[in-house]
Design an enzyme around this catalytic site. Structure first.
Site, PDB file in Angstrom:
ATOM      1  N   HIS A 283       0.821  -1.213   0.000  1.00 54.46           N
ATOM      2  CA  HIS A 283       0.000   0.000   0.000  1.00 54.46           C
ATOM      3  C   HIS A 283       0.852   1.259   0.000  1.00 54.46           C
ATOM      4  O   HIS A 283       0.489   2.259  -0.595  1.00 54.46           O
ATOM      5  CB  HIS A 283      -0.930   0.008   1.207  1.00 54.46           C
TER       6      HIS A 283
ATOM      7  N   ARG B  84      -2.677  -9.376 -18.675  1.00 53.45           N
ATOM      8  CA  ARG B  84      -1.959 -10.659 -18.637  1.00 53.45           C
ATOM      9  C   ARG B  84      -2.358 -11.387 -17.363  1.00 53.45           C
ATOM     10  O   ARG B  84      -1.918 -11.018 -16.270  1.00 53.45           O
ATOM     11  CB  ARG B  84      -0.440 -10.414 -18.620  1.00 53.45           C
TER      12      ARG B  84
ATOM     13  N   ARG C 195      -6.733 -11.625 -21.430  1.00 59.27           N
ATOM     14  CA  ARG C 195      -6.070 -12.707 -22.161  1.00 59.27           C
ATOM     15  C   ARG C 195      -6.079 -13.957 -21.296  1.00 59.27           C
ATOM     16  O   ARG C 195      -5.704 -13.906 -20.122  1.00 59.27           O
ATOM     17  CB  ARG C 195      -4.630 -12.325 -22.509  1.00 59.27           C
TER      18      ARG C 195
ATOM     19  N   GLU D 210       0.833 -14.132 -32.965  1.00 58.28           N
ATOM     20  CA  GLU D 210       2.214 -14.107 -32.494  1.00 58.28           C
ATOM     21  C   GLU D 210       3.015 -15.308 -32.984  1.00 58.28           C
ATOM     22  O   GLU D 210       4.169 -15.480 -32.632  1.00 58.28           O
ATOM     23  CB  GLU D 210       2.275 -13.964 -30.963  1.00 58.28           C
TER      24      GLU D 210
ATOM     25  N   ASP E 254       6.463 -12.107 -29.261  1.00 60.38           N
ATOM     26  CA  ASP E 254       6.619 -13.492 -29.694  1.00 60.38           C
ATOM     27  C   ASP E 254       6.707 -13.613 -31.213  1.00 60.38           C
ATOM     28  O   ASP E 254       7.399 -14.490 -31.720  1.00 60.38           O
ATOM     29  CB  ASP E 254       5.471 -14.354 -29.165  1.00 60.38           C
TER      30      ASP E 254
ATOM     31  N   CYS F  91      -0.150  -5.422 -29.286  1.00 60.78           N
ATOM     32  CA  CYS F  91       0.002  -5.306 -27.832  1.00 60.78           C
ATOM     33  C   CYS F  91       1.411  -5.711 -27.379  1.00 60.78           C
ATOM     34  O   CYS F  91       1.675  -5.787 -26.192  1.00 60.78           O
ATOM     35  CB  CYS F  91      -1.052  -6.123 -27.103  1.00 60.78           C
TER      36      CYS F  91
HETATM   37  C1  PEP Z   1       3.676 -10.616 -27.163  1.00 64.82           C
HETATM   38  O1  PEP Z   1       4.123 -11.744 -27.349  1.00 64.82           O
HETATM   39  O2  PEP Z   1       3.948  -9.631 -27.884  1.00 64.82           O
HETATM   40  C2  PEP Z   1       2.782 -10.366 -26.017  1.00 64.82           C
HETATM   41  C3  PEP Z   1       2.189  -9.207 -25.846  1.00 64.82           C
HETATM   42  O3  PEP Z   1       2.626 -11.364 -25.118  1.00 64.82           O
HETATM   43  P1  PEP Z   1       3.686 -11.720 -23.959  1.00 64.82           P
HETATM   44  O4  PEP Z   1       4.762 -10.647 -23.987  1.00 64.82           O
HETATM   45  O5  PEP Z   1       2.911 -11.758 -22.696  1.00 64.82           O
HETATM   46  O6  PEP Z   1       4.178 -13.060 -24.397  1.00 64.82           O
HETATM   47 MG    MG Z   2       3.274 -13.476 -26.347  1.00 63.53          MG
END
Ligand code: PEP
Ligand code: MG
Length: 594
Positions: free
Chosen positions: A201, A308, A344, A443, A467, A514
């Site tokens: 906190h 996430r 996700r 990805e 990825d 993302c």
């Molecule tokens: C990615 O792979 O770009 C992604 C956003 O997922 P993570 O980084 O959680 O694998």
């Molecule tokens: Mg990823």
């Protein structure tokens, strides 16, 4: 990990967890040189009643102080933090804390301080067994309450900052949120503590008070006697005790840049993410913890593009059940409304592991049983999450995002499970949004290449460039030996993104990014040219990207892209875009964003 690296014979560099960004340079004030200690003393049977009275008086005094701080918080307009005080007030009334301590005084004939310590140890033990980071830090709340009772038992007041001269940086072993707010904040420019974690906190409070803070330094109190000059870099989590004149100068320059960025860029938070020729690009936030929501709102995100959920599964012994999923997603959905939240599903494996989920040893985990592959194998775990998400969908706008989809067959399997989950919920009388949008992360190269097939069966795409780069260029994203090959501007990546966006649009769905690339303003114009509909990034990055957008046109992006598509290497593209951006935004790209 804390690391001490003497960069100069005099100065000491300590690393902790930067929980509130910004750089400050000031004189130290140690808040509690000696920790309040629990003294052991035997009491006679006749003394028991007065000992209990002393305990109760200390509790009442502590409650009064907390009520007073709560009042101050409300008056200062920090209403959102008053719940912390309510938690502390509840702990004061906790039967275990009270009754166990009194029982101990009566049966063991010991003084209140000692009885309180034994009770605290028992409670701590129970908390230690939980092993969840969030709950572990709630143990800190109990420690803070006991510390306060103890201070009142022995009549020690919190040191006053009011009578010290100039701006000060508070150095403490630990700092409760109430202590933080109780200090004379006009004079305090920074906080550094031995204890604390990212979700404590105190971290949350210092962040919203916008006072740079670093916690978890382990033994900063051992280095500081009071009155030394220290530099606190809350952005990097670095503290420098007794810095040299050169170091101070270097940090003053950094501080200047940081303040410039803050002042200039924050102006963009409240503005729309629109180009000068009226094209709107939705900017959303990536988050891992629910505590990040205030930052999401502060930096002007139009919703959460990537939540996430792995963090719900990490560092604990049991799996989250449907109810736990539901409660968290519901809170998230309500707090971010009217904007949407993209949840996700579990993306465990690869470089993210949970202690209790046993993934068989895999020679190549990034290409092994991870993410959706794991969920399709462990359908009960997956369904609990899907049902939790579905139930939360009636509280606002919720979207489901599937990680690591490699082809349409996997997608169809997920859709069948999702249908089952919906039917089960209908059967049990739970409400949910029957039209809940379903999207896939793009990805894996096979997904990018078959994006037209996937697009016919989903509602949106979110390109995971982290990825996508790893798998397209065959570079382990956590292997430092090949990190030089990790090139976001490789022609293969630019072509992948271009193809995915075009196929998505042909099928009438939206495509966003993302991955980390979305947060780099160097690429914003390229994304504009590529026709992306959404970019989702760390909340702090939003104002920077918005600035680039608002000072550009879509046509400029399209023209830049035409040139970029001619290049044959990532290096050429990089040099070109750096020069272009430095010319367009000299104040940002030459000095501040490198
Ligand atoms: C990615 O792979 O770009 C992604 C956003 O997922 P993570 O980084 O959680 O694998
Ligand atoms: Mg990823």
């Amino acid at each position: 990990m804390k690391k001490k690296t003497p960069s100069n014979s005099e100065e000491k560099v300590l690393r902790g967890i930067g929980v509130s960004p910004g750089i400050v340079i000031g004189k130290t004030v140690p808040l509690e040189r000696q920790r309040t200690t629990f003294i052991h003393r035997r009491v006679s049977a006749e003394e028991v009643t007065s000992e209990i009275k002393r305990f109760e008086a200390a509790i009442e005094k502590s409650k009064g102080q907390l009520e007073e701080v709560k009042q101050q918080i409300l008056e200062k307009g920090f209403k959102q933090h008053s719940y912390i005080l309510d938690v502390h007030l509840k702990v004061m009334e906790d039967r275990m804390l009270r009754d166990e301590t009194i029982k101990m005084i009566k049966t063991q004939l010991v003084n209140t301080e000692w009885a309180l310590k034994v009770t605290l140890d028992k409670i701590s033990e129970a908390f230690d067994a939980i092993e969840d980071e969030y709950l572990r830090e709630r143990k800190e709340d109990i420690n803070h309450v006991v510390e306060r009772i103890l201070r009142n038992l022995i009549g020690r007041e919190l040191r006053k900052v009011g009578d010290l001269e100039g701006d000060v940086i508070i150095v403490a072993h630990d700092l409760s949120p109430a202590d933080t707010i109780q200090l004379n904040l006009q004079r305090v420019i920074g906080f550094v503590t031995d204890m604390g974690g990212k979700t404590s906190h105190t971290a949350i409070v210092s962040r919203s008070l916008e006072i740079p803070a670093i916690v978890g330094l382990e033994d900063i109190t051992a280095y500081v006697g009071g009155g030394e000059t220290i530099i606190v870099d809350g952005t990097e989590g670095v503290v420098i005790v007794d810095p040299s004149r050169e170091t101070i100068k270097a940090y003053q320059v950094k501080q200047h840049h940081y303040r410039y960025l803050e002042r200039e860029l924050l102006k963009y938070s409240a503005l729309t993410a629109e180009t000068q020729d009226g094209h709107h690009l939705t900017l959303q936030a990536n988050i891992e913890l629910i505590e990040e929501i205030p930052a999401v709102i502060q930096y002007g995100a139009e919703g959460i593009g990537l939540y996430r959920t792995e963090y719900l599964y990490l560092n604990r012994k049991t799996l989250p059940d449907e109810e736990e999923h539901f409660q968290i997603y519901k809170r998230l959905t309500e707090e971010i409304a009217p904007y949407p939240v993209t949840i996700r599903t579990l993306d465990l494996g690869g470089d993210k592991f949970a202690s209790h989920i046993e993934l068989a040893d895999q020679v190549n985990p990034a290409m092994g049983l991870r993410a959706i592959r794991f969920c399709l194998m462990e359908q009960d775990i997956f369904k609990a999450q899907l049902r939790g998400i579905l139930r939360a969908s009636t509280y606002g706008k919720v979207k489901i995002l599937l990680p690591m989809i490699s082809g349409v067959e996997e997608l169809r399997e997920v859709k069948a499970i999702l249908e089952d989950a919906k039917n089960e919920l209908r059967g049990s009388g739970f409400a949910f949004d029957p039209e809940i949008p379903l999207g896939v992360m793009i990805e894996i190269p096979s997904a990018a290449i078959t994006a037209d097939i996937l697009a016919r069966e989903v509602d949106f795409f979110s390109i995971g460039t982290n990825d996508l780069i790893q798998y397209s260029l065959a570079i382990d994203r956590v292997n430092k030996y090949v990190s030089y090959l990790y090139e976001p501007l490789h022609p293969a990546i630019v072509r992948h993104i271009k193809g995915v966006v075009e196929l998505a649009h042909e099928e009438g769905i939206e495509a966003g990014i993302c991955g980390e690339m979305a947060a780099d303003p160097l690429y914003t114009l390229i994304f504009l040219g590529l026709g992306l509909d959404e970019l989702s990034m760390h909340p702090l990055a939003i104002p920077r990207v918005k600035k680039v957008l608002r000072r550009s046109t879509r046509t400029e992006g399209e023209n830049l892209l035409k040139e970029i598509l001619q290049f044959t290497t990532a290096k050429e593209t990089e040099v070109f875009i750096r020069n272009e951006m430095a010319e367009r935004f000299p104040e940002d790209f030459i000095q501040c964003m490198q």
